[in-house]
Scaffold this active site. Sequence first.
Site, PDB file in Angstrom:
ATOM      1  N   SER A 271       0.840  -1.210   0.000  1.00 14.85           N
ATOM      2  CA  SER A 271       0.000   0.000   0.000  1.00 14.85           C
ATOM      3  C   SER A 271       0.869   1.251   0.000  1.00 14.85           C
ATOM      4  O   SER A 271       1.233   1.759  -1.061  1.00 14.85           O
ATOM      5  CB  SER A 271      -0.987  -0.018   1.166  1.00 14.85           C
ATOM      6  OG  SER A 271      -0.323   0.019   2.408  1.00 14.85           O
ATOM      7  N   GLU A 301      11.830   6.161  -0.670  1.00  9.78           N
ATOM      8  CA  GLU A 301      12.154   5.371  -1.856  1.00  9.78           C
ATOM      9  C   GLU A 301      13.097   6.174  -2.764  1.00  9.78           C
ATOM     10  O   GLU A 301      12.983   7.403  -2.842  1.00  9.78           O
ATOM     11  CB  GLU A 301      10.869   5.020  -2.619  1.00  9.78           C
ATOM     12  CG  GLU A 301       9.943   4.139  -1.784  1.00  9.78           C
ATOM     13  CD  GLU A 301       8.646   3.765  -2.482  1.00  9.78           C
ATOM     14  OE1 GLU A 301       8.464   4.133  -3.664  1.00  9.78           O
ATOM     15  OE2 GLU A 301       7.809   3.096  -1.846  1.00  9.78           O
ATOM     16  N   HIS A 324       8.519  -1.072  -5.501  1.00  9.28           N
ATOM     17  CA  HIS A 324       7.249  -0.364  -5.767  1.00  9.28           C
ATOM     18  C   HIS A 324       6.717  -0.686  -7.173  1.00  9.28           C
ATOM     19  O   HIS A 324       6.417   0.217  -7.964  1.00  9.28           O
ATOM     20  CB  HIS A 324       7.432   1.151  -5.593  1.00  9.28           C
ATOM     21  CG  HIS A 324       6.136   1.853  -5.293  1.00  9.28           C
ATOM     22  ND1 HIS A 324       6.052   2.960  -4.499  1.00  9.28           N
ATOM     23  CD2 HIS A 324       4.854   1.603  -5.686  1.00  9.28           C
ATOM     24  CE1 HIS A 324       4.793   3.363  -4.421  1.00  9.28           C
ATOM     25  NE2 HIS A 324       4.042   2.550  -5.136  1.00  9.28           N
TER      26      HIS A 324
HETATM   27  N1  LIG Z   1       2.238  -0.895  -4.727  1.00 11.40           N
HETATM   28  C1  LIG Z   1       1.739  -0.189  -5.715  1.00 11.40           C
HETATM   29  O1  LIG Z   1       2.341  -0.057  -6.773  1.00 11.40           O
HETATM   30  C2  LIG Z   1       0.373   0.414  -5.560  1.00 11.40           C
HETATM   31  C3  LIG Z   1      -0.432   0.586  -6.685  1.00 11.40           C
HETATM   32  C4  LIG Z   1      -1.716   1.098  -6.516  1.00 11.40           C
HETATM   33  C5  LIG Z   1      -2.151   1.490  -5.257  1.00 11.40           C
HETATM   34  N2  LIG Z   1      -1.326   1.361  -4.188  1.00 11.40           N
HETATM   35  C6  LIG Z   1      -1.777   1.762  -2.853  1.00 11.40           C
HETATM   36  O2  LIG Z   1      -2.715   0.790  -2.383  1.00 11.40           O
HETATM   37  C7  LIG Z   1      -3.548   1.388  -1.399  1.00 11.40           C
HETATM   38  C8  LIG Z   1      -4.988   0.965  -1.601  1.00 11.40           C
HETATM   39  O3  LIG Z   1      -5.429   1.386  -2.884  1.00 11.40           O
HETATM   40  P1  LIG Z   1      -6.990   1.235  -3.291  1.00 11.40           P
HETATM   41  O4  LIG Z   1      -7.069   1.664  -4.704  1.00 11.40           O
HETATM   42  O5  LIG Z   1      -7.500  -0.089  -2.904  1.00 11.40           O
HETATM   43  O6  LIG Z   1      -7.617   2.353  -2.350  1.00 11.40           O
HETATM   44  P2  LIG Z   1      -9.133   2.507  -1.922  1.00 11.40           P
HETATM   45  O7  LIG Z   1      -9.299   3.904  -1.522  1.00 11.40           O
HETATM   46  O8  LIG Z   1     -10.024   1.916  -2.939  1.00 11.40           O
HETATM   47  O9  LIG Z   1      -9.238   1.584  -0.606  1.00 11.40           O
HETATM   48  C9  LIG Z   1      -8.636   1.901   0.614  1.00 11.40           C
HETATM   49  C10 LIG Z   1      -9.511   1.337   1.724  1.00 11.40           C
HETATM   50  O10 LIG Z   1      -8.823   1.503   2.969  1.00 11.40           O
HETATM   51  C11 LIG Z   1      -9.799   1.854   3.938  1.00 11.40           C
HETATM   52  N3  LIG Z   1      -9.138   2.474   5.096  1.00 11.40           N
HETATM   53  C12 LIG Z   1      -8.732   3.763   5.226  1.00 11.40           C
HETATM   54  N4  LIG Z   1      -8.159   3.933   6.438  1.00 11.40           N
HETATM   55  C13 LIG Z   1      -8.200   2.733   7.057  1.00 11.40           C
HETATM   56  C14 LIG Z   1      -7.778   2.287   8.330  1.00 11.40           C
HETATM   57  N5  LIG Z   1      -7.169   3.105   9.208  1.00 11.40           N
HETATM   58  N6  LIG Z   1      -8.011   0.997   8.663  1.00 11.40           N
HETATM   59  C15 LIG Z   1      -8.640   0.168   7.793  1.00 11.40           C
HETATM   60  N7  LIG Z   1      -9.079   0.537   6.583  1.00 11.40           N
HETATM   61  C16 LIG Z   1      -8.851   1.810   6.212  1.00 11.40           C
HETATM   62  C17 LIG Z   1     -10.737   2.767   3.205  1.00 11.40           C
HETATM   63  O11 LIG Z   1     -11.979   2.891   3.878  1.00 11.40           O
HETATM   64  C18 LIG Z   1     -10.852   2.071   1.853  1.00 11.40           C
HETATM   65  O12 LIG Z   1     -11.904   1.131   1.835  1.00 11.40           O
HETATM   66  C19 LIG Z   1      -3.313   2.892  -1.495  1.00 11.40           C
HETATM   67  O13 LIG Z   1      -2.465   3.268  -0.447  1.00 11.40           O
HETATM   68  C20 LIG Z   1      -2.562   3.045  -2.802  1.00 11.40           C
HETATM   69  O14 LIG Z   1      -1.698   4.166  -2.763  1.00 11.40           O
HETATM   70  C21 LIG Z   1      -0.083   0.822  -4.313  1.00 11.40           C
END
Ligand SMILES: NC(=O)c1ccc[n+]([C@@H]2O[C@H](COP(=O)([O-])OP(=O)(O)OC[C@H]3O[C@@H](n4cnc5c(N)ncnc54)[C@H](O)[C@@H]3O)[C@@H](O)[C@H]2O)c1
Length: 441
Positions: A271, A301, A324
């Site tokens: 995440s 990073e 990443h």
């Molecule tokens: N590794 C990578 O290359 C990559 C690529 C895409 C996204 N990401 C990251 O993945 C993460 C999730 O992306 P997504 O598109 O699923 O986001 P999203 O917004 O669809 O989902 C995030 C979820 O987390 C929940 N949430 C927020 N705070 C919380 C907490 N304290 N405890 C529990 N749940 C909580 C929200 O309610 C939401 O349902 C983001 O941080 C994004 O930056 C990483």
Amino acid sequence: MLALWVDFERCVQPLAELGGLPVWFAASTMKSSPPTSFPKNEIKVLLLENVHESANEIFRAQGFQVETAPKALGEEELIAKLSNGVHILGIRSKTQVTRRALESGRRLLSVGAFCIGTNQIDLAAANELGIPVFNAPFSNTRSVAELVIAEVIMLSRQLTDRTREVHAGKWRKIATSCFEVRGKTLGIVGYGHIGSQVGVLAEAMGMRVLSYDIRATLPMGNNKAVESLEALLSQSDFVTLHVPETPQTKGMFGRREIAQMKAGACLLNLSRGSVVDLDALAVAVREGRLGGAAIDVYPSEPESNSDDFQSALQGLPNVILTPHIGGSTLEAQEAIGREVGSALTKFTNTGSTVGAVNFPGVELAQSEGTHRILNIHKNVPGVLRDIHRIVSERNANVLAQTLATDPTIGYLVMDLDKDVANDVRKAIAELGASIKTRILY
Ligand SMILES: NC(=O)c1ccc[n+]([C@@H]2O[C@H](COP(=O)([O-])OP(=O)(O)OC[C@H]3O[C@@H](n4cnc5c(N)ncnc54)[C@H](O)[C@@H]3O)[C@@H](O)[C@H]2O)c1
């Protein structure tokens, strides 16, 4: 329909249509020079940082001019380009779009971040200047979810250690602490786009799936939402984090949470790097309390592929470290190109701001036989009253209208009879609170 911005302060005005295309006058030369025609194919798009060809195709299909560059531009280079009349700017994560750069974009309509994050752009400045910013938050969801599933199996079979050993000429054929994933429990923290997709895929492999989210979510298939993080941690063989970076999630996974995990369980974080205390994780893996970890994101990073990278997790057994790359697939890049390219084109052609990260979201179906006026104004009292006065003074027939505001600006979309639309547009653009006014023919 051709979309053009009328911007008095920035010295360009379309005054009439010619052969279906608006004619533009440069304000500074308006009195002495003949009109300059401004056809659709003079809308300039600048795409930096190797934005995927799928975006280019969308813009070219519209007839826009597209200039591409493989690299990010520094502030001065960007200012030089924007002040040269770019209408649509597309970047990825490296180009810093500062207030100065935005202000230099005399004709800049919108900015596309062909990635997920938008913190490289001064969003507040863009908002004040009436420039919506679009990104692609969900185009790489599937790519991340697939990598999570791969890593769950890899951790379960200590795959990275085995492959490293064989590469080094060592033959360790062992089954100790190696498991099938079928029947094991996967705990998903953050059940949004990625988390819920991971849940679907994990269930297809016969895993039991638990989820924890701060908001109420609809569980997919037989996934089961639990009441607390503690409940999830105490039952899960694998814990995977999919939360956004917020003040609440910064450091949310530290020594205490790791101690609440089952002995031998594995932690995955794809995440945000600030979510997990990597030193605490390294201690837990080194002491054998956790069975392994997969980490794709880090608190800090490297800027580029040529920079060195250090982490407390390097060299530890059954720890997968990736740079990443969760969302880094060709499919995701292509989908991002299409998603952002389409949003920018739709905004140019219809004024739709749905999905913009710094703008009130407005979408209005076009009424037949009308001209559409788009007005961005400062959110100060009295603007709507003035606009309604302008409309009623001209006996204009409003066929459809919508207004959305945020604390700084208001965004009005109004469909009017063709015969009065240009006059109304001109009067609205002259209001002191107006930032930008555009008419679509
Ligand atoms: N590794 C990578 O290359 C990559 C690529 C895409 C996204 N990401 C990251 O993945 C993460 C999730 O992306 P997504 O598109 O699923 O986001 P999203 O917004 O669809 O989902 C995030 C979820 O987390 C929940 N949430 C927020 N705070 C919380 C907490 N304290 N405890 C529990 N749940 C909580 C929200 O309610 C939401 O349902 C983001 O941080 C994004 O930056 C990483």
